[in-house]
Design a protein around this motif. Structure first.
Motif, mmCIF file in Angstrom:
data_model
loop_
_atom_site.group_PDB
_atom_site.id
_atom_site.type_symbol
_atom_site.label_atom_id
_atom_site.label_comp_id
_atom_site.label_asym_id
_atom_site.label_seq_id
_atom_site.Cartn_x
_atom_site.Cartn_y
_atom_site.Cartn_z
ATOM 1 N N PHE A 110 11.262 10.607 -14.055
ATOM 2 C CA PHE A 110 10.107 9.850 -13.578
ATOM 3 C C PHE A 110 10.348 8.350 -13.740
ATOM 4 N N VAL A 111 10.881 7.950 -14.873
ATOM 5 C CA VAL A 111 11.171 6.531 -15.122
ATOM 6 C C VAL A 111 12.208 6.011 -14.130
ATOM 7 N N GLN A 112 13.232 6.822 -13.844
ATOM 8 C CA GLN A 112 14.264 6.392 -12.907
ATOM 9 C C GLN A 112 13.698 6.159 -11.512
ATOM 10 N N LEU A 113 12.885 7.074 -11.038
ATOM 11 C CA LEU A 113 12.291 6.923 -9.721
ATOM 12 C C LEU A 113 11.306 5.751 -9.686
ATOM 13 N N GLU A 114 10.544 5.598 -10.754
ATOM 14 C CA GLU A 114 9.604 4.482 -10.819
ATOM 15 C C GLU A 114 10.344 3.152 -10.829
ATOM 16 N N GLN A 115 11.495 3.109 -11.472
ATOM 17 C CA GLN A 115 12.281 1.878 -11.493
ATOM 18 C C GLN A 115 12.781 1.516 -10.095
ATOM 19 N N THR A 116 13.110 2.519 -9.306
ATOM 20 C CA THR A 116 13.523 2.252 -7.926
ATOM 21 C C THR A 116 12.372 1.692 -7.121
ATOM 22 N N LEU A 117 11.160 2.205 -7.347
ATOM 23 C CA LEU A 117 9.993 1.635 -6.682
ATOM 24 C C LEU A 117 9.782 0.179 -7.094
ATOM 25 N N VAL A 118 10.013 -0.119 -8.359
ATOM 26 C CA VAL A 118 9.902 -1.508 -8.819
ATOM 27 C C VAL A 118 10.906 -2.388 -8.097
ATOM 28 N N GLU A 119 12.089 -1.861 -7.829
ATOM 29 C CA GLU A 119 13.101 -2.617 -7.092
ATOM 30 C C GLU A 119 12.613 -2.931 -5.684
ATOM 31 N N PHE A 120 11.908 -1.989 -5.056
ATOM 32 C CA PHE A 120 11.343 -2.266 -3.734
ATOM 33 C C PHE A 120 10.280 -3.357 -3.825
ATOM 34 N N GLY B 140 5.009 18.915 -13.589
ATOM 35 C CA GLY B 140 6.230 19.305 -14.270
ATOM 36 C C GLY B 140 7.473 19.266 -13.403
ATOM 37 N N TRP B 141 7.369 18.689 -12.206
ATOM 38 C CA TRP B 141 8.528 18.616 -11.316
ATOM 39 C C TRP B 141 9.459 17.458 -11.694
ATOM 40 N N LEU B 142 8.970 16.572 -12.523
ATOM 41 C CA LEU B 142 9.751 15.437 -13.000
ATOM 42 C C LEU B 142 9.683 15.379 -14.514
ATOM 43 N N SER B 143 10.832 15.196 -15.137
ATOM 44 C CA SER B 143 10.848 14.952 -16.580
ATOM 45 C C SER B 143 10.543 13.480 -16.834
ATOM 46 N N ASP B 144 10.374 13.128 -18.099
ATOM 47 C CA ASP B 144 10.095 11.727 -18.433
ATOM 48 C C ASP B 144 11.195 10.808 -17.919
ATOM 49 N N TYR B 145 12.426 11.205 -18.164
ATOM 50 C CA TYR B 145 13.552 10.349 -17.777
ATOM 51 C C TYR B 145 13.623 10.187 -16.259
ATOM 52 N N LEU C 80 4.547 10.347 -7.134
ATOM 53 C CA LEU C 80 5.432 10.557 -8.283
ATOM 54 C C LEU C 80 4.633 10.983 -9.520
ATOM 55 N N ARG C 81 3.497 10.369 -9.716
ATOM 56 C CA ARG C 81 2.674 10.737 -10.878
ATOM 57 C C ARG C 81 2.200 12.185 -10.772
ATOM 58 N N ARG C 82 1.794 12.600 -9.569
ATOM 59 C CA ARG C 82 1.366 13.986 -9.393
ATOM 60 C C ARG C 82 2.536 14.954 -9.610
ATOM 61 N N ALA C 83 3.723 14.571 -9.154
ATOM 62 C CA ALA C 83 4.896 15.422 -9.392
ATOM 63 C C ALA C 83 5.194 15.526 -10.875
ATOM 64 N N TYR D 155 0.831 -1.206 0.000
ATOM 65 C CA TYR D 155 0.000 0.000 0.000
ATOM 66 C C TYR D 155 0.863 1.253 0.000
ATOM 67 N N LEU D 156 1.947 1.237 0.775
ATOM 68 C CA LEU D 156 2.830 2.403 0.819
ATOM 69 C C LEU D 156 3.525 2.626 -0.515
ATOM 70 N N LEU D 157 3.903 1.558 -1.193
ATOM 71 C CA LEU D 157 4.522 1.710 -2.513
ATOM 72 C C LEU D 157 3.535 2.312 -3.506
ATOM 73 N N ASN D 158 2.267 1.951 -3.383
ATOM 74 C CA ASN D 158 1.250 2.544 -4.263
ATOM 75 C C ASN D 158 1.123 4.043 -3.995
ATOM 76 N N LEU D 159 1.188 4.433 -2.712
ATOM 77 C CA LEU D 159 1.135 5.860 -2.390
ATOM 78 C C LEU D 159 2.347 6.595 -2.962
ATOM 79 N N GLN D 160 3.508 5.968 -2.883
ATOM 80 C CA GLN D 160 4.706 6.575 -3.460
ATOM 81 C C GLN D 160 4.537 6.790 -4.959
ATOM 82 N N GLY D 161 3.986 5.799 -5.632
ATOM 83 C CA GLY D 161 3.761 5.922 -7.071
ATOM 84 C C GLY D 161 2.773 7.025 -7.409
ATOM 85 N N ASP D 162 1.726 7.163 -6.593
ATOM 86 C CA ASP D 162 0.742 8.227 -6.824
ATOM 87 C C ASP D 162 1.385 9.606 -6.684
#
Length: 319
Positions: A197-207, A190-195, A183-186, A174-181
């Motif tokens: 955003f992908v890098q941070l999302e990949q770290t969440l996938v690692e968790f 415009g606080w995250l570029s495509d690249y 990141l999507r809002r960021a 559940y906490l990982l889902n909140l983290q993903g939400d």
């Protein structure tokens, strides 16, 4: 996890006294019936116990090797969590960048929420992987954590998040889902570029991978036939030893048979105690210490000096 080079005999006795009592009484009974009362004249040749001892040693060696592999894999998984957690903190701080100056405070609040929520994830995953205290009590096993509730995560979550978190079947996910939400809002702001955003999302996938691999070990028990038959074989082996030595060495058969039985009993217990590394026992992977280490690393990177208290290692134990 035990880190002291020498184990306390009190700990060894806690797990072996029942079997050792049986071995001792059996050896005494066989000697008395054989030499003093001359009731029992059964004698087994050395070749019998030699063949059995060799087969049992091979069997226990195979079992212990596979049990250690499970323990070491669990330790590697959590070692990866330590590394990924540090990367997550660095990425959150350096990659989430406000587009306008007036958004700086909102970005900082988001960064703090992402970092501290990850601390809650780590502590929550630790508790999630460990069985309730009642389970350990029924097996008469001493545990070294005061509670298995999620109270350790309360300081890192908002009251509403904590309330929902405790009601979930899989709170860490559940906490990982909140983290993903977040990141999507960021990304939407415009606080995250495509690249980035992908890098941070990949770290969440690692968790997610860390949790999934830990759950695989937790939910896939060591094949029961290994544990069951190893206990049976050790029992048979110990029961036959006095009958082998009593004819040859007389009264010395008592200490000799008990010592040899103790050796095989300890070999069996070593594998049994290592095969499940997330049960909150002495020999398990030190999840509590690693969780506190991650918390300390992330707080230090964020600038928070309120580090968790270090654990007392005077007993030679890392929790």
């Amino acid at each position: 996890m035990l880190v002291r080079r020498n184990l306390k005999w009190s700990v060894i006795a806690h797990y072996t006294w029942k079997s050792m009592l049986y071995y001792t009484l059996l050896a005494i009974a066989v000697f008395l019936l054989h030499d003093h009362f001359e009731v029992l004249k059964l004698h087994l040749p050395f070749s019998t116990i030699t063949a059995l001892s060799t087969a049992l040693a091979i069997f226990l060696g195979f079992k212990n090797s596979n049990a250690y592999e499970r323990w070491w894999e669990a330790r590697q998984i959590w070692g990866q969590l330590v590394n990924s957690s540090r990367a997550w903190s660095r990425q959150v701080v350096t990659m989430i960048i406000p587009e306008e100056s007036h958004e700086a405070q909102m970005v900082k609040e988001l960064q703090e929420r992402l970092v501290y929520r990850h601390m809650a994830f780590v502590h929550g995953l630790r508790v999630f992987l460990r069985k309730p205290k009642q389970y350990n009590e029924t097996r008469q096993e001493e545990i070294y954590e005061e509670t298995n509730e999620y109270s350790d995560t309360m300081a890192f979550l908002s009251p509403n998040e904590y309330k929902i978190f405790c009601q979930k079947n899989n709170p860490p996910n559940y906490l990982l889902n909140l983290q993903g939400d977040d990141l999507r809002r960021a990304y939407d702001r415009g606080w995250l570029s495509d690249y980035r955003f992908v890098q941070l999302e990949q770290t969440l996938v690692e968790f997610n991978n860390v949790q999934g691999r830990s759950e695989r070990i937790k939910n896939t028990p060591f094949p029961r036939q290994y544990s069951f038959f190893s206990r049976v074989f050790v029992f048979i082996h110990a029961s036959l030893l006095p009958f082998v030595f009593v004819e040859e060495i007389g009264w010395a058969s008592m200490p000799v048979s008990v010592i040899i039985s103790f050796v095989f009993l300890c070999l069996d217990l070593v594998g049994e105690r290592m095969e499940d590394p997330f049960e909150n026992r002495l020999e398990d992977v030190p999840l509590t210490s690693m969780s506190l280490g991650i918390e300390t690393n992330l707080k230090e990177h964020w600038g928070d000096k309120n580090f968790p208290a270090s654990k007392d290692m005077s007993k030679g134990i890392v929790l």
